[in-house]
Write an enzyme that holds these catalytic residues in place. Structure first.
Site, short mmCIF file in Angstrom:
data_model
loop_
_atom_site.label_atom_id
_atom_site.label_comp_id
_atom_site.label_asym_id
_atom_site.label_seq_id
_atom_site.Cartn_x
_atom_site.Cartn_y
_atom_site.Cartn_z
NE ARG A 1 4.05 -6.17 -0.94
CZ ARG A 1 4.64 -7.30 -1.19
NH1 ARG A 1 3.98 -8.41 -1.16
NH2 ARG A 1 5.93 -7.33 -1.47
CE LYS B 1 6.08 -7.51 2.41
NZ LYS B 1 7.51 -7.86 2.55
CG ASP C 1 -3.27 -7.45 -4.96
OD1 ASP C 1 -2.21 -7.07 -4.41
OD2 ASP C 1 -3.52 -8.64 -5.18
N GLY C 2 -2.47 -4.43 -3.13
CA GLY C 2 -2.28 -4.19 -1.70
C GLY C 2 -2.25 -5.45 -0.86
NE ARG D 1 6.97 -5.91 7.16
CZ ARG D 1 7.61 -5.33 6.15
NH1 ARG D 1 8.72 -5.86 5.68
NH2 ARG D 1 7.17 -4.20 5.64
NE ARG E 1 10.39 1.07 4.08
CZ ARG E 1 10.14 -0.20 3.86
NH1 ARG E 1 10.81 -0.84 2.94
NH2 ARG E 1 9.24 -0.85 4.56
CG ASP F 1 12.54 0.34 -2.43
OD1 ASP F 1 13.49 0.35 -3.23
OD2 ASP F 1 11.61 -0.48 -2.48
P1 AMP Z 1 9.01 -4.66 -2.58
O1 AMP Z 1 9.46 -5.30 -3.84
O2 AMP Z 1 8.18 -5.56 -1.70
O3 AMP Z 1 10.08 -3.99 -1.83
O4 AMP Z 1 7.99 -3.53 -3.04
C1 AMP Z 1 8.35 -2.43 -3.84
C2 AMP Z 1 7.20 -1.47 -3.92
O5 AMP Z 1 6.07 -2.07 -4.55
C3 AMP Z 1 6.69 -0.96 -2.59
O6 AMP Z 1 6.30 0.36 -2.76
C4 AMP Z 1 5.52 -1.86 -2.31
O7 AMP Z 1 4.61 -1.28 -1.42
C5 AMP Z 1 4.93 -2.02 -3.69
N1 AMP Z 1 4.15 -3.25 -3.82
C6 AMP Z 1 4.63 -4.51 -3.87
N2 AMP Z 1 3.62 -5.40 -3.99
C7 AMP Z 1 2.47 -4.70 -4.00
C8 AMP Z 1 1.08 -5.04 -4.10
N3 AMP Z 1 0.68 -6.32 -4.20
N4 AMP Z 1 0.19 -4.05 -4.07
C9 AMP Z 1 0.59 -2.77 -3.96
N5 AMP Z 1 1.86 -2.38 -3.88
C10 AMP Z 1 2.80 -3.33 -3.89
MG MG Z 2 10.16 -3.14 -0.07
#
Ligand code: AMP
Ligand code: MG
Length: 492
Positions: free
Chosen positions: A90, A110, A122-123, A173, A180, A249
């Protein structure tokens, strides 16, 4: 208007490293805040980013000339379990450039729509997490903690479906690098040594130039990375900051705090405090952060083994030796930071016991983390007249009185001068931190009433966290019982 001087480098690494993706437009972009001070520092003030067009760019509705937007590929250990493919699901790297001081930085959106890495998501991002990341990352920067920065926040005019429908937002950002630990794991787990080498060379050239000419450059870089993480986590601990989701990550190669999700500053001190709703077993509790940092660095070492020596046995030995320094480095940074927070100028062996005892007394009495050190900063060693504010934080002040007496004795031994020490302590012990209940109030007003004044007021106070500001005492206060935030959410 000046063009944005993009000098995209990541794109040159090759298509295995990313997927070129344009942001998905939103119906009704509206600017919440552009960070003018940061824009000035980065040399972006005279560009289209600081103009009405900027709003369209920050919302993903327009791609500025020279940008090469891409979603970065990465893997990661999430709560201990390896996921070979995560990536920017996303988010997008809009482009990379150099500021007026020559330092390179990356611009990321983001909440900018789906990518090939979105899996079921949903990105998008809800407005709440955008405001939270803006407030906390900028507060961290002003506290002096290495962090990604917030350049802008916008609303999208589009609802996102979470447990309920929520207004959408996008945050822009800035980071020194968005590489990472998980980026290395991505290639290493595929057995792609060429890519691991290329990525390591990229990171060394741009983020660790001092290691370029070292005889064993990859090992030198790995050691420098360990040092940066030890320093970073020691700083988190000194402010009562809990990252909340230290998956590999979410650990930046540049040693910056990255990916503000369910993060939180604690109010009353508890050594094993957890706020994150998804951290059911306390893996990322406050006191676990140093050991998790080391665990993540060990995963990095595994990804780098072929680069660390000619044969596996020697590489494992080199990695182990480097990792064995983490605890010592961390303890050193932590203890020096705590000496500063308690006003000690000299280093004595007994200091650690003194500081540990303070935390013990704070824990037993549920004393507020930030206010304890704030009030301590104003105390005199000769007179107990001003002890009243600090004492009031402790439900049973006797153990605290006992501690204070030892602390005064320790300061007398080094001939501490009240005025000079108070100034030093006030420069490292903040008056204001982004408290969970205040962030929550800012989000509620914005989400429920489209009222951004609470967000703007809180943001303004956090610009000067070390300075007591007129009529802003309410921002110092811990939550009332009915305001306590028990859980924070990552908002994905
Ligand atoms: P995070 O918990 O933000 O570090 O995200 C972990 C993974 O989930 C990463 O690959 C993000 O890009 C993916 N991700 C989190 N939220 C979404 C979303 N709403 N749509 C698509 N990918 C997501
Ligand atoms: Mg992350």
């Amino acid at each position: 208007m000046k063009p944005i001087p993009f000098s995209n480098r990541y794109v040159n690494l090759g298509k295995d490293f990313y997927a070129r993706t344009t942001p998905a437009p939103v119906p009704e972009p509206a600017l919440i805040l552009f960070n003018h001070v940061l824009g000035d520092e980065l040399g972006l003030s005279d560009t289209c980013l600081n103009s009405p067009e900027g709003t369209a760019i920050f919302a993903g509705n327009r791609v500025p000339d020279g940008a090469a937007p891409l979603a970065m590929a990465y893997a990661g250990h999430q709560f201990g379990h390896f996921n070979p493919q995560l990536g920017d699901g996303r988010a997008l790297l809009l482009g990379q450039l150099a500021g007026p001081d020559g330092a390179q930085f990356d611009i990321h959106l983001k909440g900018s729509g789906r990518t090939v890495f979105s899996r079921g998501g949903d990105g998008r991002s809800a407005l709440g997490p955008v405001l939270r990341e803006y407030l906390v990352s900028e507060a961290m920067a002003k506290l002096g903690v290495p962090t990604t920065r917030a350049l802008a926040a916008v609303t999208t005019g589009e609802a996102v479906a979470r447990e309920q429908l929520l207004p959408g937002g996008v945050i822009t950002r800035i980071a020194t690098s968005f590489v990472r630990v998980g980026t290395f794991e991505y290639f290493s787990s595929r057995g792609d040594l060429d890519a691991v080498t290329k990525l390591a060379d990229y990171v060394i050239e741009h983020e660790y130039p001092a290691c370029c000419d070292a005889p064993q450059r990859y090992l030198a870089w790995f050691e420098a990375m360990i040092d940066r993480q030890a320093a970073l986590i020691a700083q988190w601990m000194q402010f009562g900051f809990i990252h909340g989701v230290m998956n590999t990550d979410n650990m930046s190669i540049a040693g910056e705090t990255i990916d503000y999700g369910p993060c939180a500053f604690m109010d009353h001190y508890a050594h094993d405090q957890v706020y994150s709703s998804i951290d059911q077993h306390g893996r990322y509790a406050y006191n676990k952060q140093p050991s998790i940092g080391l665990w993540n660095l060990t995963r990095l070492a595994e990804s780098l083994l072929p680069l660390l020596a000619d044969n596996t046995g020697a590489a494992v030995e080199a990695a182990k030796a480097a990792l064995s320094n983490f605890a010592r480095l961390y303890e050193g940074y932590w203890l020096d930071g705590m000496r500063q927070k308690t006003g000690l100028e000299t280093r004595l062996d007994e200091d650690k016991a003194l500081i540990d005892e303070l935390f013990e007394v704070m824990a037993v009495n549920h004393a507020d983390f930030t206010l304890t050190f704030h009030f301590l900063s104003g105390l005199s060693i000769e007179s107990t007249d001003r002890d009243i504010n600090a004492r009031a934080l402790f439900s049973e002040p006797e153990p605290f009185d006992h501690w204070i007496a030892q602390w005064r004795a320790r300061l007398r031994r080094e001939g501490s001068d009240d005025e000079a020490r108070q100034a030093r302590m006030q420069a490292v012990n903040p008056v204001y931190i982004p408290r969970n209940h205040q962030i929550e109030a800012a989000i509620r007003a914005a989400e429920d009433h489209a009222d951004y004044s609470v967000f703007h007021d809180l943001h303004a106070v956090l610009q000067n966290p070390y300075e007591r500001q007129a009529q802003k005492d309410a921002y110092m206060q811990p939550p009332e019982p009915d305001e306590v935030v028990h859980q924070t959410f990552c908002g994905t």
